[in-house]
Structures are given as structure tokens and as C-alpha cells.
Enzyme design. Structure first.
Site, mmCIF file in Angstrom:
data_model
loop_
_atom_site.group_PDB
_atom_site.id
_atom_site.type_symbol
_atom_site.label_atom_id
_atom_site.label_comp_id
_atom_site.label_asym_id
_atom_site.label_seq_id
_atom_site.Cartn_x
_atom_site.Cartn_y
_atom_site.Cartn_z
ATOM 1 N N GLN A 164 0.678 -1.343 0.098
ATOM 2 C CA GLN A 164 -0.338 0.278 -0.184
ATOM 3 C C GLN A 164 0.978 1.600 0.303
ATOM 4 O O GLN A 164 0.485 2.412 -1.322
ATOM 5 C CB GLN A 164 -1.069 0.098 1.491
ATOM 6 C CG GLN A 164 -2.257 1.349 0.905
ATOM 7 C CD GLN A 164 -3.018 1.068 0.364
ATOM 8 O OE1 GLN A 164 -2.927 -0.312 -0.260
ATOM 9 N NE2 GLN A 164 -4.090 1.885 -0.371
ATOM 10 N N GLY A 194 0.500 2.119 -6.294
ATOM 11 C CA GLY A 194 0.118 1.489 -8.050
ATOM 12 C C GLY A 194 1.479 0.683 -7.973
ATOM 13 O O GLY A 194 1.999 -0.200 -8.806
ATOM 14 N N GLN A 246 -5.708 -21.877 11.350
ATOM 15 C CA GLN A 246 -7.404 -22.521 11.721
ATOM 16 C C GLN A 246 -6.581 -24.087 12.301
ATOM 17 O O GLN A 246 -7.081 -24.044 13.845
ATOM 18 C CB GLN A 246 -7.742 -22.537 11.211
ATOM 19 C CG GLN A 246 -9.136 -21.454 10.575
ATOM 20 C CD GLN A 246 -7.503 -20.491 9.865
ATOM 21 O OE1 GLN A 246 -7.502 -21.264 8.701
ATOM 22 N NE2 GLN A 246 -7.945 -19.656 9.490
ATOM 23 N N GLU A 285 1.816 -26.456 5.991
ATOM 24 C CA GLU A 285 2.210 -27.494 7.630
ATOM 25 C C GLU A 285 1.592 -26.505 8.316
ATOM 26 O O GLU A 285 2.272 -26.352 9.539
ATOM 27 C CB GLU A 285 3.777 -26.502 7.168
ATOM 28 C CG GLU A 285 4.826 -26.962 6.652
ATOM 29 C CD GLU A 285 6.615 -27.025 6.646
ATOM 30 O OE1 GLU A 285 6.676 -26.923 7.646
ATOM 31 O OE2 GLU A 285 6.637 -25.948 5.670
ATOM 32 N N THR A 333 -2.580 -24.902 8.334
ATOM 33 C CA THR A 333 -3.003 -23.814 8.825
ATOM 34 C C THR A 333 -3.129 -23.358 10.022
ATOM 35 O O THR A 333 -3.029 -23.747 10.723
ATOM 36 C CB THR A 333 -4.630 -23.582 8.167
ATOM 37 O OG1 THR A 333 -5.659 -24.579 9.177
ATOM 38 C CG2 THR A 333 -4.581 -24.644 6.374
#
Length: 376
Positions: free
Chosen positions: A337, A341, A368, A364, A366
């Protein structure tokens, strides 16, 4: 964490290598060809980085997990792909052998893996068995001669196309769930072994990923890795160590993103002055720098706990993997950011780093899955 002189020397060695060898030309070539320049990898092996935490009796430097992470951070700071090449022989490539292998198996394979003379891939994931590794379908049937015949398909296997061997996980007792899984060292040149075309993936180009298909592949009995039906334990212990490696890669890429953001903010002028003079950019960079510092403390601590064989080391490795992977993605987004551009264009290194970091929350284990491990 304050590093001792040995670790500072490792950091300096890895940083000098990265600055000299991981040039824009090398990294653009990797992006274009999905291969990595052999001379660069050979030099990485020659200075000992590819065996930095492997025990000395198997050809490594035996310096432990913290030294591995310090080196991995510096390499990944320049290239996430190069970080994978450093991580594999220190982690998923040799880990299963060090965990469950016989002394004969270790002596046979590990020294050549450390020098990159040979390559080993880790074949656990299947089309229907990702996070739920225990539901894999690949089968291994015992034969009268003491060997096994393997049938099945593995997918998303990093390094499959260039591997000489694979550690393949297969069901030897399908009715027993994850307690019926065994591990095998499979020579990739055996009849019945085939490798799919490299996947067209988003990032970490230069380290190809592909399927492995096993069609009546006969492996001798001495290729069983560890005890029969104990392979799932090997896989989980290997991935536990692998999470530390992913944390180190994520840390390195995040630091690289911060480097690029600071450099660009000083050079880019808008409204008559460098954008680094604007408070909004300064705030973003301050947040990024703070996150990188927190990442470093957590992953270094997790590595030190591994070296000390702390009973909480596994939990801290999962914490490091979760935190570093998620933070790396946020830092990469902020760095892009700041580039505006230009950050969307391949002329700038941040574009590659942004792509490379995305997989850290997935492979390897997630994010979660890490939450489940930590909570348990």
C-alpha cells in the site's frame, strides 16, 4: 533476544550470502522458470547453511534450532523461495529420518540431503486429506517378501519434481484411522512412481509443487520408516518442527517487506516532499516495525525452547507459526500500500514478497489448525 557471538556470526554469514547471491536477476529467473539457479544453492550448501541444525555425525553443523532460524530469517528476507531451499534439508527433508529412522537409514540418506546432492520431499497431503491428514487414502499392503506395495496419490508436494526420494505416508491398517498409518522412504525412480506437472501457483516460484502418483509401487521392507502403524506420530512431530521453519520464513519476508517500505517511503515524493514525512506513512511503518519485532521475539523464543527441549516448545512453535504467518500477510499488504500503484508492478520487489507470504497461513498446518493445537 540478545544473540551470542556465534549466532551473530551466523547472521552475518547468511546476510552476506543473501546480499551477494540472491540478486534481482536470480529471483526474476526463478519467477520466470519456476527453477532456482543451481550455483546459488550449491554455494548455500558449501557454507553449511543447508545443514545448520542437522547433527554433525550426519554432515551438518549441529548448531540447533535458534541458529537455523537466525540464518533462515536472513535468507528469507531476500527471497522466500530461497528460504524453502534452506529449510527443507533442515526440516521436512531430514526430520522424519531423525525422528524415526534407523542409524543405517540416517547414514545412508542425511549426509547427501545436507549437501543437496540428493533431495527428499515430504508426501503427506492428498486431494481429500489436507488438514485432516488422518483421512488419507494411500495404501501400503505388506508382501510375503517383507516389502510393501503402495497405491495412491499425493498432491501439493513441495519439491516433488526434483526429489530423489519421498517420505510417503500410507495406510497399513485402513480400519485403524490415523493409528494405522506408516511412513516409507520411496525412491522416486521406482517403477510405478510418477510425478505430475508442476502446479501454476501464486508465490514461492522457483520451488515447484506437484502431485505424486503411486501405482503398485513395491518398496523393500527396509524402507519402512519407524514402526509399522506409527507413521502419523512421525508426521505430526515433523510438522511440529516444520512450523518453526515457516515462522522463520515469515519473519524474514516480513522484515524484507519493511525494508522495501522504508526505502520507498524515503525516495517517493508527493506534494513536494518524501512520503516518509507524512504522519500516516510514519504510523504505518511504526506499526509494521513493532509487529516484526514481536514476531522475532516469539519465533526466537520458540526456537530456544526447542533447543532446551521444553515441554511447551510445541505450543510455542504453533503460536509462532500462527502469529508470524498472519502478521507477515498484514505487513506485506501495508508495504504494498505504501508503494501505491508501483507495488502492484513486477518491477518492484514488494510484488514478489506479497505473493510469497500468502501461503504461510496455509501450508504445514493452517492458521486455524494452529489455533486448535494451541487451545488443546
Amino acid at each position: 533476544m540478545i544473540l551470542d557471538e556465534d549466532l551473530l556470526e551466523i547472521r552475518s554469514l547468511a546476510r552476506q550470502f543473501a546480499e551477494k547471491e540472491l540478486t534481482r536477476e536470480v529471483l526474476e529467473e526463478a519467477d520466470a522458470t519456476n527453477t532456482f539457479r543451481k550455483s546459488v544453492l550449491d554455494e548455500m550448501a558449501a557454507i553449511g547453511l543447508t545443514g545448520i541444525k542437522v547433527p554433525e555425525q550426519y554432515g551438518g553443523l549441529g548448531m540447533g534450532n535458534l541458529a537455523f532460524i537466525v540464518a533462515l530469517e536472513e535468507i528469507s528476507r531476500k527471497s522466500g523461495t530461497a528460504g524453502v531451499y534452506l529449510s527443507n534439508p533442515n526440516s521436512l527433508g531430514t526430520g522424519p529420518l531423525l525422528i524415526s529412522g534407523t542409524e543405517e537409514q540416517r547414514q545412508k540418506y542425511i549426509p547427501k540431503l545436507v549437501t543437496l546432492e540428493k533431495r527428499m520431499c515430504f508426501a503427506l497431503t492428498e486431494p481429500g486429506a489436507g488438514s485432516d491428514a488422518g483421512s488419507l487414502k494411500t495404501k501400503a499392503d505388506r508382501q510375503p517378501d517383507g516389502g510393501y506395495v503402495l497405491n495412491g496419490r499425493k498432491c501439493f508436494i513441495s519439491g516433488a519434481a526434483m526429489a530423489d526420494y519421498a517420505v510417503v505416508f500410507a495406510k497399513t491398517d485402513p480400519a485403524a484411522g490415523n493409528k494405522g498409518i506408516s511412513a516409507f522412504i520411496v525412491d522416486m525412480g521406482l517403477p510405478g512412481v510418477s510425478v505430475g506437472a508442476p502446479e501454476h501457483k501464486m508465490g514461492l516460484l522457483g520451488y515447484p509443487v506437484a502431485d505424486i502418483v503411486l501405482d503398485d509401487v513395491h518398496v523393500p521392507g527396509d524402507c519402512l520408516l519407524g514402526e509399522e502403524n506409527k507413521g502419523f506420530v512421525n508426521a505430526m512431530k515433523t510438522l511440529d518442527n516444520g512450523r518453526l521453519g515457516v515462522s522463520g520464513m515469515a519473519l524474514g519476508v516480513a522484515q524484507g517487506c519493511l525494508d522495501e517500505a522504508v526505502k520507498y517511503a524515503k525516495e517517493r515524493e508527493q506534494f513536494g516532499r518524501p512520503i516518509a514525512k507524512f504522519q500516516v506513512i510514519r504510523s504505518m511503518i511504526a506499526d509494521m516495525a513493532t509487529s516484526v519485532a514481536a514476531m522475532r521475539e516469539l519465533v526466537y523464543t520458540a526456537a530456544a525452547m526447542k533447543d532446551a527441549e521444553s515441554p511447551d516448545a510445541g505450543m510455542y512453535a504453533s503460536m509462532a507459526k500462527l502469529f508470524c504467518a498472519e502478521q507477515c500477510n498484514q505487513i506485506a499488504a501495508k508495504a504494498l500500500q505504501i508503494h501505491g500503484g508501483y507495488g502492484f508492478m513486477k518491477d518492484y520487489d514488494i510484488e514478489r514478497k506479497y505473493r510469497d507470504c500468502r501461503v504461510f497461513t496455509i501450508f504445514e498446518g493452517t492458521s486455524q489448525i494452529q489455533q486448535m493445537v494451541i487451545a488443546k
